[in-house]
Write a protein that holds these residues in place. Structure first.
Motif, PDB file in Angstrom:
ATOM      1  N   SER A   1       0.819  -1.225   0.000  1.00 49.57           N
ATOM      2  CA  SER A   1       0.000   0.000   0.000  1.00 49.57           C
ATOM      3  C   SER A   1       0.846   1.265   0.000  1.00 49.57           C
ATOM      4  CB  SER A   1      -0.918   0.013   1.219  1.00 49.57           C
ATOM      5  OG  SER A   1      -0.161  -0.078   2.422  1.00 49.57           O
TER       6      SER A   1
ATOM      7  N   ASP B   1      -6.723   5.499   8.987  1.00 50.88           N
ATOM      8  CA  ASP B   1      -6.555   4.361   8.076  1.00 50.88           C
ATOM      9  C   ASP B   1      -6.510   3.048   8.857  1.00 50.88           C
ATOM     10  OD1 ASP B   1      -6.375   5.984   5.775  1.00 50.88           O
ATOM     11  OD2 ASP B   1      -4.225   6.302   6.115  1.00 50.88           O
TER      12      ASP B   1
ATOM     13  N   GLY C   1      -0.176   3.827   7.027  1.00 51.60           N
ATOM     14  CA  GLY C   1      -1.346   4.687   7.118  1.00 51.60           C
ATOM     15  C   GLY C   1      -1.443   5.388   8.458  1.00 51.60           C
ATOM     16  N   ASP C   2      -2.298   6.391   8.530  1.00 53.38           N
ATOM     17  CA  ASP C   2      -2.474   7.128   9.784  1.00 53.38           C
ATOM     18  C   ASP C   2      -3.492   6.421  10.673  1.00 53.38           C
ATOM     19  OD1 ASP C   2      -5.006   7.770   8.772  1.00 53.38           O
ATOM     20  OD2 ASP C   2      -4.433   9.807   8.177  1.00 53.38           O
TER      21      ASP C   2
ATOM     22  N   ALA D   1      -2.283   4.192   1.190  1.00 54.74           N
ATOM     23  CA  ALA D   1      -2.856   3.459   2.318  1.00 54.74           C
ATOM     24  C   ALA D   1      -4.368   3.619   2.406  1.00 54.74           C
ATOM     25  CB  ALA D   1      -2.191   3.915   3.615  1.00 54.74           C
ATOM     26  N   THR D   2      -4.841   4.844   2.340  1.00 50.42           N
ATOM     27  CA  THR D   2      -6.280   5.086   2.488  1.00 50.42           C
ATOM     28  C   THR D   2      -7.063   4.366   1.405  1.00 50.42           C
ATOM     29  OG1 THR D   2      -5.850   7.255   3.482  1.00 50.42           O
ATOM     30  CG2 THR D   2      -8.066   6.865   2.614  1.00 50.42           C
TER      31      THR D   2
END
Length: 251
Positions: free
Chosen positions: A122, A152, A148-149, A126-127
């Motif tokens: 990813s 995510d 991701g954050d 990521a999202t």
């Protein structure tokens, strides 16, 4: 959970399709999820019966030649010989994002009802990758080296995804991930991870031990138990090599 005598478990590495028995023996009893980057490589390993290697069938999003040779009919035909799909996904730096999305969606559609684990790339996306997993309802997803954050990650957990992490990731990144969904990886031969060989996960286990306040044995037991849970939920345990499935069943 039994912590003693468990072998190293590397949930994402790259091994040449023509690896020799002697080279595999040099890894000891370590269990390695061996990704392929193209259907050509998958065909090369289709009939291998390496007891401690779990071979994947993949089409790496960042490899243009693999995308150009993509054939969903051939993928579906080969899939029955594999317990693992990987490496697949999206890569923002890989070019032709429209083509990547088409392939990713086709792969997810094919594997949705199959008893397999799915190692997902990813990088830079990521999202979007997590949203694809939500729509596809894939049971055995493992987000590899996921950056991701927090939002995510929450969405990934809602999609029942797991995470394979390595020593190049930061403590802050890893602390966001639930311990019950973590596996270790090397992404060998990724330079940033600095693994000397596939299954060289000691530095990752040490990092997890510091974060979780656990011994290396306890960390290893946790990750093996996580794999058991995911393998049972996805049904992939029925396709895994006997040595790997037996280890999971006797935890």
């Amino acid at each position: 959970m039994i912590s003693s005598a468990l072998p190293a478990l590397d949930a994402h590495a790259h091994i040449a399709p023509d690896v020799t028995p002697a080279q595999i023996a040099a890894l000891g009893q370590s269990v390695v999820f061996a990704m392929t980057r193209s259907l050509h490589e998958a065909r090369q390993v289709k009939n291998r019966r390496d007891s401690t290697l779990v071979w994947g069938i993949g089409v790496h999003p960042g490899v243009a030649a693999a995308r150009e040779a993509w054939d969903p009919t051939q993928f579906a035909h080969l899939l029955a010989s594999f317990a693992l799909v990987g490496e697949i996904g999206l890569d923002r730096r890989g070019g032709d994002m429209a083509g990547q999305r088409t392939i990713f969606n086709e792969v997810l559609s094919i594997v949705r009802s199959e008893p397999v684990l799915v190692s997902v790339h990813s990088s830079g996306a990521a999202t979007e990758v997590v949203e694809h997993l939500h729509h596809a309802n894939v049971r055995g997803a493992i987000l590899h080296w996921f950056n991701g954050d927090a939002a995510d990650i929450r969405r990934a957990i809602e999609a029942d995804a797991y995470f394979s992490i390595n020593a190049a990731m930061t403590e802050d990144q890893i602390r966001l991930l639930p311990p019950e969904r973590i596996l270790c990886e090397t992404d060998f031969p990724a330079r940033k991870v600095r693994a000397r060989r596939p299954a060289d996960i000691q530095s990752t286990e040490t990092l997890l031990g510091q974060i979780w306040n656990k011994t290396p044995d306890e960390v290893r037991a946790r990750t093996w138990w996580n794999l058991r849970t995911l393998s049972e939920q996805s049904g992939a345990i029925e396709r895994l090599p006997d040595v790997v499935a037996d280890t999971l069943m006797y935890l």
